[in-house]
Design a protein around this motif. Structure first.
Motif, PDB file in Angstrom:
ATOM      1  N   UNK A   1       5.445  11.091  -1.563  1.00 14.71           N
ATOM      2  CA  UNK A   1       4.457  10.203  -1.499  1.00 14.71           C
ATOM      3  C   UNK A   1       3.113  11.069  -2.047  1.00 14.71           C
ATOM      4  N   UNK A   2       2.152  10.320  -2.761  1.00  9.83           N
ATOM      5  CA  UNK A   2       1.089  10.780  -3.105  1.00  9.83           C
ATOM      6  C   UNK A   2      -0.078   9.886  -2.864  1.00  9.83           C
TER       7      UNK A   2
ATOM      8  N   UNK B   1       4.152   5.433  -3.384  1.00 10.11           N
ATOM      9  CA  UNK B   1       5.140   6.141  -4.125  1.00 10.11           C
ATOM     10  C   UNK B   1       6.487   5.847  -3.427  1.00 10.11           C
ATOM     11  N   UNK B   2       6.293   5.015  -2.374  1.00 11.02           N
ATOM     12  CA  UNK B   2       7.469   4.613  -1.565  1.00 11.02           C
ATOM     13  C   UNK B   2       8.115   3.697  -2.219  1.00 11.02           C
TER      14      UNK B   2
ATOM     15  N   UNK C   1       1.043  -1.017   0.083  1.00 11.16           N
ATOM     16  CA  UNK C   1      -0.067   0.015   0.107  1.00 11.16           C
ATOM     17  C   UNK C   1       0.960   1.313  -0.157  1.00 11.16           C
ATOM     18  N   UNK C   2       1.943   1.188   0.716  1.00 13.29           N
ATOM     19  CA  UNK C   2       3.035   2.507   0.887  1.00 13.29           C
ATOM     20  C   UNK C   2       3.707   2.593  -0.739  1.00 13.29           C
TER      21      UNK C   2
END
Length: 246
Positions: free
Chosen positions: A240-241, A222-223, A217-218
């Motif tokens: 992160x977006x 964008x992680x 999920x991260x």
């Protein structure tokens, strides 16, 4: 999460346990009896349940390889106020059951360690000054120490912590461990902070299986995170977006 260690402890105290249609049915028609219980692995919930069961059991119970989290020490303090004779030494707890008094007592439950740690990490992410009050910083020593190593600005008094985000966050390597080590229940939150640190950070998960379910999920946000065996490798800083997550 399995409850096998909880049932293991109750059986040792004389409970008859069976599973029927997905339900756990436990009986102790003649009451629970004191016993010696050595936990195969350290478990907070199982230690707490065994403590409560030993409190109501007849005779002496010896618990070995126990969890010793502050929450357990607070539970012991509460049971002692109720008149129960309990002795704690390292990871060994000795309980003499059926010793409670019937007097009214007062007990103030300690603050939630994981909740406080979550707010500390949120403060390090937000960037504005956040003050946590009515807490004992000594209980959060490990968490505070790790955040300071990452460059987070922290000041503390006897019952409060102030936190300010630094201009740059430093990478760090950690492992989750039973108390007084870094708690597994804060590794997901800390991982988010690591996505904003400069360089490659690592988290090794030593407590639970499948404890990296937040990673996909991260990544959607964008992680840059990779998982190898029980270790997460987090490359930062990442932008992160917002994304749809599950």
């Amino acid at each position: 999460r399995p409850v096998d260690l909880h049932l293991f402890a109750l059986k040792k105290l004389g409970a008859k346990i069976r599973i029927k249609d997905g339900y756990i049915i436990a009986e102790a028609k003649k009451g629970l009896k004191g016993s010696q219980i050595r936990f195969p692995s350290v478990s907070v919930g199982a230690t707490e349940n065994a403590l409560l069961a030993a409190f109501g059991a007849e005779g002496k119970t010896v618990l070995l390889n126990c969890a010793i989290e502050p929450e357990i020490q607070d539970l012991i303090s509460f049971l002692r106020k109720m008149g129960c004779k309990i002795f704690l030494s390292g990871r060994k707890i000795v309980v003499f059951g059926k010793t409670a008094n019937k007097e009214r007592i007062n007990h103030k439950i300690i603050f939630d360690r994981i909740e406080a740690g979550t707010y500390l990490i949120a403060g390090a992410l937000v960037g504005k000054k956040i003050i946590l009050k009515k807490i004992d910083p000594r209980i959060l020593y490990q968490e505070i120490n790790i955040l300071k190593k990452m460059g987070v600005k922290i000041t503390q008094t006897k019952n409060s912590i102030s936190i300010i985000k630094p201009n740059k966050l430093k990478k760090i390597n950690i492992s989750t461990k039973p108390y007084p080590g870094f708690p597994t229940d804060l590794q997901a939150q800390l991982m988010v902070l690591m996505t904003q640190a400069n360089g490659l950070s690592k988290i090794k998960e030593n407590i639970f299986e499948n404890r990296f379910m937040h990673v996909p999920e991260l990544r959607r946000m964008g992680a840059k995170i990779e998982i190898k065996n029980k270790t997460a490798y987090i490359n930062g800083p990442s932008t992160l977006n917002g994304a749809e997550v599950m």
